[in-house]
Design a protein around this motif. Sequence first.
Motif, PDB file in Angstrom:
ATOM      1  N   UNK A   1       0.927  -1.119  -0.079  1.00  0.00           N
ATOM      2  CA  UNK A   1      -0.092   0.043  -0.032  1.00  0.00           C
ATOM      3  C   UNK A   1       0.858   1.292   0.076  1.00  0.00           C
ATOM      4  N   UNK A   2       0.200   2.380  -0.305  1.00  0.00           N
ATOM      5  CA  UNK A   2       1.202   3.581  -0.455  1.00  0.00           C
ATOM      6  C   UNK A   2       1.738   3.861   0.994  1.00  0.00           C
ATOM      7  N   UNK A   3       3.064   4.330   1.075  1.00  0.00           N
ATOM      8  CA  UNK A   3       3.854   4.479   2.306  1.00  0.00           C
ATOM      9  C   UNK A   3       4.429   6.046   1.955  1.00  0.00           C
ATOM     10  N   UNK A   4       5.041   6.657   2.914  1.00  0.00           N
ATOM     11  CA  UNK A   4       5.839   7.719   2.965  1.00  0.00           C
ATOM     12  C   UNK A   4       7.408   7.435   2.920  1.00  0.00           C
ATOM     13  N   UNK A   5       8.210   8.310   2.435  1.00  0.00           N
ATOM     14  CA  UNK A   5       9.684   7.855   2.370  1.00  0.00           C
ATOM     15  C   UNK A   5      10.265   8.763   3.512  1.00  0.00           C
ATOM     16  N   UNK A   6       9.922   8.766   4.720  1.00  0.00           N
ATOM     17  CA  UNK A   6      10.577   9.200   5.769  1.00  0.00           C
ATOM     18  C   UNK A   6       9.999   8.580   6.908  1.00  0.00           C
ATOM     19  N   UNK A   7      10.763   8.565   7.947  1.00  0.00           N
ATOM     20  CA  UNK A   7      10.555   7.762   9.305  1.00  0.00           C
ATOM     21  C   UNK A   7      11.086   8.633  10.487  1.00  0.00           C
ATOM     22  N   UNK A   8      10.217   8.467  11.528  1.00  0.00           N
ATOM     23  CA  UNK A   8      10.594   9.217  12.735  1.00  0.00           C
ATOM     24  C   UNK A   8      10.455   8.503  13.899  1.00  0.00           C
ATOM     25  N   UNK A   9      11.069   9.116  14.976  1.00  0.00           N
ATOM     26  CA  UNK A   9      11.000   8.511  16.387  1.00  0.00           C
ATOM     27  C   UNK A   9       9.971   9.437  17.467  1.00  0.00           C
TER      28      UNK A   9
END
Length: 406
Positions: free
Chosen positions: A320-328
Amino acid sequence: MKPLLFCRRMMKDTVFKTLSMMVVLCTLISQQVLAQTNDSIPFIYRGHIFIPSVINDSVHCNVIYDTGAANMYGVDSVFLRQSGWHPEHLGNAFTSGAAGKTKVRIITDKTKVNIGSIVDNYAIVPIFKLRDVVDCHIDGIWGIKNIADYPFEINFEHSYLKQHKTGTPNLEGYQKLPIRYENNKIMLQAETHMGETVVKGWYLMDTGGGGSVDFTAKTVKDYRLNSIPGKRYVEDMTQFGIGDKEIEWFVDMMSDIIVIGNDTIHKEPVTYFPEGTGAFSDRPYLGTIGNDVWSKYNIIIDAKNSMLWLRRFKPDRTQHPVYDFGFRNRTDICRGWIVSRLTRDGDAVKAGMELGDTIITVNGRNVTDYSWEEEYDIDDLPQVHLGIVGADGKNKQVTLESKERW
């Protein structure tokens, strides 16, 4: 019309929050009943297995269960400062993890730990910067001490752990796999197919990892993973794991199949580390298998007899669609979510996001108002408008749309 729209949104949010609270309450009640009747230990799954723990009968904390952490019990440094626990005896030691080696403080008081019906005593408790690796929801980490004494169940279907001290676990519908249990670590044989390349052999079972298959640097070289045709993404990430390598880079690509015993998982993204250190350098295993795989199964570990029992209950996931960044989430020490992963040349980078940025708002809503579940499911939002404070203290606004990655 704006006041009416606002009221409707308020009503929708109120109903949603009420229903969510009812669902959580019912889940907790059912888990507590289950725990009372058969000594099971309920957990919450958010990429990691989070379970409640009590230190010295008084200090309550939330730890992740990690089969890759050997027989260790460790605590987070920020949690320790905020917990009111004041150990009397401290020392220093070196430890290694996914990001290499590092020097840590250790608690040398005799420490009693209760996790459900399991009671253990530890002579040494390392103090890690665990929240720098995971997020503020983690207070500690629990390995697999004494796992060879009794069969140990990880039931993802119903979210509980259980040490089977009496009776025999129900193995109906399970497949049996041989394992190697060495140095408090579990290895099993599996194979990953990517085009004409098949990476077959021993893998480390790692319930502390949130991904699927992560290959070591040696495997990258031996199997020439960089030369396999197909789409791939290069990712930069801060503090990938415990160790002194503060920034790591790795590559994501799509596998054709992952084979474990007589079961086949189709089209699962995998990761490899061309310059991996620590657990991803030169190791006696090809890579680690994490919870994106294990969460599809109910698992019984019989380390004493070198056997692993698996029963699949969850089908292959649909991309499914996702974003190309991650966070904590680091609202324990600051106002927001700290950007910890970025795809090189991705939409987030092009929009001006940088590692170390702090996300303060998402779609006009302060991140401190997001529930843990909403935070975990942020990819379900088709678009996010982010209010960000950069490392230089300046404000910026970034709008992104989730996209199909593969």
